[in-house]
Design a protein around this motif. Sequence first.
Motif, PDB file in Angstrom:
ATOM      1  N   ARG A  51      -8.909 -15.260   0.533  1.00 47.90           N
ATOM      2  CA  ARG A  51      -7.874 -14.228   0.414  1.00 47.90           C
ATOM      3  C   ARG A  51      -6.679 -14.522   1.313  1.00 47.90           C
ATOM      4  N   THR A  52      -6.939 -15.124   2.480  1.00 48.08           N
ATOM      5  CA  THR A  52      -5.843 -15.489   3.371  1.00 48.08           C
ATOM      6  C   THR A  52      -4.924 -16.510   2.709  1.00 48.08           C
ATOM      7  N   ALA A  55      -2.983 -14.864  -0.087  1.00 50.23           N
ATOM      8  CA  ALA A  55      -1.922 -13.986   0.403  1.00 50.23           C
ATOM      9  C   ALA A  55      -0.666 -14.785   0.728  1.00 50.23           C
ATOM     10  N   GLY A  59       2.730 -14.582  -1.500  1.00 51.71           N
ATOM     11  CA  GLY A  59       3.936 -14.156  -0.813  1.00 51.71           C
ATOM     12  C   GLY A  59       5.076 -15.145  -0.969  1.00 51.71           C
ATOM     13  N   HIS A  75       6.758  -4.023   1.485  1.00 41.00           N
ATOM     14  CA  HIS A  75       5.773  -4.717   0.661  1.00 41.00           C
ATOM     15  C   HIS A  75       4.720  -3.725   0.189  1.00 41.00           C
ATOM     16  N   GLU A  77       1.167  -3.169  -2.085  1.00 35.41           N
ATOM     17  CA  GLU A  77       0.007  -3.855  -2.644  1.00 35.41           C
ATOM     18  C   GLU A  77      -1.102  -2.844  -2.946  1.00 35.41           C
ATOM     19  N   SER A  79      -5.053  -1.932  -3.981  1.00 37.90           N
ATOM     20  CA  SER A  79      -6.388  -2.474  -3.752  1.00 37.90           C
ATOM     21  C   SER A  79      -7.434  -1.419  -4.105  1.00 37.90           C
ATOM     22  N   GLU A 100      -7.718  -5.339   5.889  1.00 33.69           N
ATOM     23  CA  GLU A 100      -6.822  -5.223   4.738  1.00 33.69           C
ATOM     24  C   GLU A 100      -5.362  -5.288   5.176  1.00 33.69           C
ATOM     25  N   LEU A 103      -4.306  -8.936   6.036  1.00 34.98           N
ATOM     26  CA  LEU A 103      -4.019  -9.741   4.855  1.00 34.98           C
ATOM     27  C   LEU A 103      -2.702  -9.322   4.202  1.00 34.98           C
ATOM     28  N   THR A 104      -2.472  -8.017   4.148  1.00 37.16           N
ATOM     29  CA  THR A 104      -1.226  -7.522   3.563  1.00 37.16           C
ATOM     30  C   THR A 104      -0.021  -7.938   4.407  1.00 37.16           C
ATOM     31  N   GLN A 107       0.983 -11.494   3.820  1.00 30.72           N
ATOM     32  CA  GLN A 107       1.774 -11.640   2.597  1.00 30.72           C
ATOM     33  C   GLN A 107       3.210 -11.140   2.817  1.00 30.72           C
TER      34      GLN A 107
END
Length: 229
Positions: A51-52, A55, A59, A75, A77, A79, A100, A103-104, A107
Amino acid sequence: MGRMSPASLIGVAAVLAALPVAVALCSSSSCLGWVAAASLFLWIDVFYFIRTGLAIVMGMLAPFPKDQAVTEVEHLEWSMVLPTDLDFMGHMNNARYLRECDLTRLQLWARLGVVQTISRQKGSLVAGATSVRFRRELQPFEIFCMRSKVLTWDEKAFYVEHRMEDRTGFVRCVLLVKQSLIRITPTEVLKQMGHPTQPPVAPKWAALWIESNALSSASLRQEATGKHA
């Protein structure tokens, strides 16, 4: 150093005991491959690293317009709360909120071009402080939106606000992060990106939190000085 809890020790012992048994029972190369894959997922948070990477790539593929100021963009997102996010009370684990948002935020930095700029200068981003306010729990399979934006910055860090909202727009959680920079300053980053370097005035609640962190740091430095005097 802290000691591992009995439950953690039992879990580690069980894994160590199970792996040789699984290998002994499997003679084919395909079975050994499954054992190796299972071991990888047991010892490393594989999904986090996947996921990293996603992201950052996502991005970079969806950059913000360069004519917009860093604090003008937000930004968004969406989920969902998955079973792996739950704690023993059946709602989203407190630690998952931080994950979470991490990670957001990554991005967000990639969309702004901050990640790319810092990487070229051999710098890095680290979390210097985090404050979380929980307003209402997130339930299993509940869909939520994460809104992330830069509030301000100083000579050492950016300050980012995250909001987790449900589909009605109610804010379930507010998270404020001090994103510290290493080997480069926010002013240098913004200058290289062609953005204004004068930090905007932070909202009062955020300014008080920033001041609180500064007071805490000063207190700890004074305490350390006293110990070595």
